[in-house]
Scaffold this motif. Structure first.
Motif, mmCIF file in Angstrom:
data_model
loop_
_atom_site.group_PDB
_atom_site.id
_atom_site.type_symbol
_atom_site.label_atom_id
_atom_site.label_comp_id
_atom_site.label_asym_id
_atom_site.label_seq_id
_atom_site.Cartn_x
_atom_site.Cartn_y
_atom_site.Cartn_z
ATOM 1 N N VAL A 5 -6.988 0.869 5.881
ATOM 2 C CA VAL A 5 -6.904 0.167 4.604
ATOM 3 C C VAL A 5 -5.451 -0.172 4.282
ATOM 4 C CG1 VAL A 5 -7.226 0.411 2.107
ATOM 5 C CG2 VAL A 5 -9.031 1.153 3.681
ATOM 6 N N THR B 26 -3.927 4.725 -1.129
ATOM 7 C CA THR B 26 -4.988 5.084 -0.201
ATOM 8 C C THR B 26 -4.545 6.229 0.705
ATOM 9 O OG1 THR B 26 -6.499 4.231 1.495
ATOM 10 C CG2 THR B 26 -4.252 3.386 1.530
ATOM 11 N N MET C 32 -11.446 -5.271 0.201
ATOM 12 C CA MET C 32 -10.071 -5.601 0.595
ATOM 13 C C MET C 32 -9.868 -7.114 0.661
ATOM 14 S SD MET C 32 -8.348 -2.866 0.684
ATOM 15 C CE MET C 32 -6.856 -3.548 1.416
ATOM 16 N N THR D 156 -11.463 1.869 -2.120
ATOM 17 C CA THR D 156 -12.519 1.858 -1.098
ATOM 18 C C THR D 156 -12.966 3.277 -0.747
ATOM 19 O OG1 THR D 156 -10.917 1.902 0.730
ATOM 20 C CG2 THR D 156 -11.572 -0.265 -0.104
ATOM 21 N N SER E 34 0.856 -1.195 0.000
ATOM 22 C CA SER E 34 0.000 0.000 0.000
ATOM 23 C C SER E 34 0.887 1.238 0.000
ATOM 24 C CB SER E 34 -0.920 0.017 1.216
ATOM 25 O OG SER E 34 -0.184 0.021 2.424
ATOM 26 N N GLY F 237 -16.057 -1.670 2.128
ATOM 27 C CA GLY F 237 -14.616 -1.497 1.922
ATOM 28 C C GLY F 237 -13.840 -2.723 2.373
ATOM 29 N N ARG F 238 -14.231 -3.277 3.508
ATOM 30 C CA ARG F 238 -13.541 -4.478 4.007
ATOM 31 C C ARG F 238 -13.759 -5.664 3.070
ATOM 32 N NH1 ARG F 238 -14.779 -2.222 9.137
ATOM 33 N NH2 ARG F 238 -16.805 -3.283 9.280
#
Length: 228
Positions: free
Chosen positions: A203, A198, A181, A169, A35, A177-178
């Protein structure tokens, strides 16, 4: 797979040079889930555009699969964008008058795949994102989370080895959003390389490694549990 060496991206506003990226370096190994996190205007989307071969650096070097990107021809770069990289955006980028199924199939038509191959890939992609029962609906008939699943299915159908997700998300509630993911984690578990942009720390912490970017520079890298 990805290596940025002292990369800078400069814009001129009047007579002033503004750095969207400044001397940024990072490495992403094949099969990693990374990320990139930073506030608005930090340079993270510019970095993603360079990684995705949508933009070029003004200074420094970008190596993709061991080859400097400047050495690729425009035709080769187009092939990389179409087949090697799966793009997923915050705004979904679905075509409103096409069904979910048609949105997912469209890039495969451009790739000149046979109708039979397209059918198999589309079915497989919808199964992976758990949306087979909504495939004949148009975007306006789907929730935001469902539209994002369609966008991910479209990327999956091209069978890329690298997924680039820019705030995937950002327009979704926390529960949805979860769920999104979890799809990325499953893809990573299959060996896909994922780079996710992000501004959300929660996240970002679900990746294997988190890279912080501030004012166009990589400020910190840290290993995450990936299971938060």
């Amino acid at each position: 797979m990805i290596k940025l060496n002292h990369v800078s991206k400069v814009y001129r506003i009047g007579g002033t040079k503004v750095y969207a990226l400044k001397d940024a370096s990072l490495n992403v190994r094949e099969g990693e889930f990374v990320s990139i996190i930073g506030p608005s205007g930090s340079g993270k989307s510019t970095m993603m555009n360079i990684i995705g071969c949508l933009d070029t650096a003004d200074e420094g070097e970008y190596f993709l699969d061991g080859q400097i990107v400047e050495e690729y021809s425009e035709k080769e770069l187009a092939r990389i964008r179409n087949k090697k990289i799966g793009f997923i955006f915050q705004s979904f980028n679905l075509i409103g008058n096409l069904t979910a199924e048609e949105n997912v199939e469209l890039p495969l038509i451009y790739q000149k795949l046979s109708k039979e191959d397209r059918k198999v890939r589309v079915e497989d992609a919808f199964e992976k994102v758990g949306l087979s029962d909504r495939r004949r609906h148009k975007p306006h008939e789907l929730s935001g989370g469902q539209q994002q699943r369609v966008a991910i299915a479209r990327a999956i159908a091209a069978r890329p080895s690298l997924f680039l997700a820019d705030e995937p998300t950002g327009n979704l509630d926390s529960v949805t959003g979860r769920e999104i993911m979890e799809i990325f984690k499953e893809l990573n578990g299959e060996g896909k390389t994922i780079v996710l942009i992000t501004h959300d720390d929660e996240v970002a912490g679900q990746a294997g490694r988190r890279i912080r970017i501030l004012d166009g520079q990589v400020s910190k890298e840290e290993v995450c549990s990936g299971n938060q």
